[in-house]
Design a protein around this motif. Structure first.
Motif, PDB file in Angstrom:
ATOM      1  N   ARG A 319       0.831  -1.198   0.000  1.00 21.97           N
ATOM      2  CA  ARG A 319       0.000   0.000   0.000  1.00 21.97           C
ATOM      3  C   ARG A 319       0.874   1.261   0.000  1.00 21.97           C
ATOM      4  O   ARG A 319       0.620   2.206  -0.759  1.00 21.97           O
ATOM      5  N   PHE A 320       1.912   1.269   0.826  1.00 23.32           N
ATOM      6  CA  PHE A 320       2.781   2.446   0.896  1.00 23.32           C
ATOM      7  C   PHE A 320       3.553   2.649  -0.402  1.00 23.32           C
ATOM      8  O   PHE A 320       3.764   3.789  -0.834  1.00 23.32           O
ATOM      9  N   LEU A 321       3.975   1.563  -1.030  1.00 24.61           N
ATOM     10  CA  LEU A 321       4.701   1.684  -2.296  1.00 24.61           C
ATOM     11  C   LEU A 321       3.781   2.233  -3.381  1.00 24.61           C
ATOM     12  O   LEU A 321       4.177   3.115  -4.161  1.00 24.61           O
ATOM     13  N   GLN A 322       2.555   1.733  -3.428  1.00 25.14           N
ATOM     14  CA  GLN A 322       1.582   2.230  -4.407  1.00 25.14           C
ATOM     15  C   GLN A 322       1.296   3.713  -4.184  1.00 25.14           C
ATOM     16  O   GLN A 322       1.253   4.510  -5.123  1.00 25.14           O
ATOM     17  N   ARG A 323       1.147   4.102  -2.921  1.00 19.80           N
ATOM     18  CA  ARG A 323       0.862   5.495  -2.590  1.00 19.80           C
ATOM     19  C   ARG A 323       2.030   6.405  -2.947  1.00 19.80           C
ATOM     20  O   ARG A 323       1.847   7.504  -3.484  1.00 19.80           O
TER      21      ARG A 323
END
Length: 462
Positions: A319-323
């Motif tokens: 999720r953090f990488l996508q964000r």
């Protein structure tokens, strides 16, 4: 790419903030006053407006009705923090105190943008889930936490959120507020550690004109600003004893008295407090009021540390990488082989906040959008093995507390505490090699931690 307008009359602050946002791939314009902003730019073209509260000509709050649907984030100094509360009543989406921390500013901007996107995407058919969706996790501790949030949100009970720094305690407070009947009223968040002791009572309870030097007019406090809604007191363990006494009366009587006032004012506010400290131990030592501790201890919610959440680390990392890719305007990136396993083995002393920052830093440094273990900068071997030692030593030495039918390590002790105690208790009968082997680290790591913690090596008798 999100567009941001900065309205700030101090050139140094305006330039520094612009560079900070541009480094994180935001498109930024700036102005020195409300008049300049409205004459040069169309406010509706921006995703968020960041404005100082005090500007030449007109205050930054004048931008709120002019911006219409565009959220306005107000910047203010500690001396005018109460004015920022007034700004929120006028419709400001949030406020941030100057001088601000760069990471705090970036997180605040991202939260404002995420809320705007969520509001845009919402439809009448879609159920309102609030910010609970930000509390990702399928591990048993997180599922138990989410279940408890569902139950306590429907009540007005005081909630105490416990957990290490960086675990996401404010997300719990926001989820409780947004799932409660108070969701249409304000959620006022206060970090007790960030406000000077001399100002904390005035900030929370307000003051009357002339109550102290510089009190040129009467001001309502943050508790009054939260009337009808929720007050979140983060790091409540840092609250001075004098303010604790006032807070206790507020909890007991649902009323407050401004500094310098004679009469009290009734308020309807739900309190959610959070801390990473052991309040019970502080109460025993006289550093925290025992009667306040038991008033807070109506419902306890515990945020698990990231290292105990298993595969939730994988979910959060993705999720953090996508964000981060979306924020920087990059194509989707990926983790290299073995990186996920390395992340699940790491101790994560900074918890979710450390994970998010490590991924963003790695993405900036990455070639070909490939995130490797080296780019994350994780000190894997000592951290993972020392954590295993911490848990095993806690159980064997009796430093545990009962939790239902389970026994959990005592949360008041840090990894360094366990390390120091073990070395001091065993160095007379064990060699350095044996100590290092038992700890699961190299002799070099043992020596380095001795130096860090100031534990002298026992001299051998001749």
């Amino acid at each position: 790419m999100s567009r941001i307008l900065i309205v700030e009359d101090e050139t140094i602050i305006r330039t520094a903030l612009r560079r900070l946002l541009e480094r994180h791939d935001y498109q930024v314009d700036d102005a020195g006053s409300v008049d300049e902003a409205t004459s040069r730019f169309k406010l509706q073209d921006y995703n968020v407006i960041i404005s100082d509260l005090r500007l030449p000509g007109a205050p930054g709050t004048e931008l709120i009705p002019l911006a219409k649907q565009v959220p306005v984030l107000i910047m203010t100094s500690y001396a005018s923090l109460r004015s920022a509360v007034d700004a929120m009543k006028l419709g400001a989406v949030d406020y941030i105190a100057k001088p601000f921390d760069h990471d705090e500013m970036l997180r605040t901007v991202e939260n404002v943008l995420n809320r705007k996107v969520a509001a845009t995407d919402a439809s009448p058919e879609a159920p309102a889930t609030g910010s609970k969706s930000e509390l990702l996790g399928s591990c048993p501790p997180m599922q138990e936490l989410l279940s408890r949030i569902d139950k306590v949100a429907r009540t007005d009970a005081t909630v105490l959120v416990l957990g290490e720094s960086g675990t996401g305690k404010e997300l719990v407070a926001r989820a409780i507020h947004e799932q409660s009947d108070r969701s249409k009223a304000p959620l006022i968040s206060v970090n007790c550690a960030s406000i000077p002791d001399t100002l904390i009572e005035s900030e929370l309870f307000g003051h009357e004109k002339g109550a102290f030097t510089g009190a040129n007019s009467a001001r309502s406090g943050l508790i009054e600003a939260a009337n009808g809604g929720t007050l979140f007191l983060d790091e409540i363990g840092e609250l001075p004893l004098e303010a604790q006494a006032r807070l206790l009366r507020f909890l007991q009587e649902s009323e407050i008295r401004r500094v310098g006032a004679v009469h009290s004012t009734q308020v309807n506010v739900r309190l959610v407090a959070a801390t990473h400290r052991n309040l019970k131990e502080m109460a025993r030592n006289g550093d925290f009021r025992e009667d306040l501790y038991y008033r807070l201890y109506v419902m306890e919610l515990r945020m698990p540390p990231l290292r105990d959440r298993g595969n939730d680390i994988v979910t959060l990392a993705n999720r953090f990488l996508q964000r981060a890719c979306s924020k920087m305007g990059l194509e989707p990136a990926r983790f290299s082989e073995g990186t996920m396993e390395a992340m699940t083995q790491y101790h994560w002393p900074g918890n979710v906040r450390e994970l998010e920052n490590a991924i963003e830093r790695a993405l900036i440094l990455a070639d070909d959008l490939l995130i490797t273990t080296e780019l994350l900068g994780l000190d894997l071997e000592p951290a993972s093995k020392l954590h295993q030692f911490e848990r095993s030593y806690a159980y064997s030495s009796g430093d545990t507390v009962n939790t239902g039918n389970r026994r959990e390590p005592q949360t008041g002790l840090s990894l360094d505490d366990y390390f120091q105690r073990f070395v001091l208790e065993n160095q007379n009968r064990m060699s350095e090699t044996d100590l290092a082997k038992k700890l699961g680290v190299s002799r070099k790591c043992l020596w380095e931690r001795r130096q860090k913690l100031g534990i002298p090596r026992k001299s051998r008798s001749k």
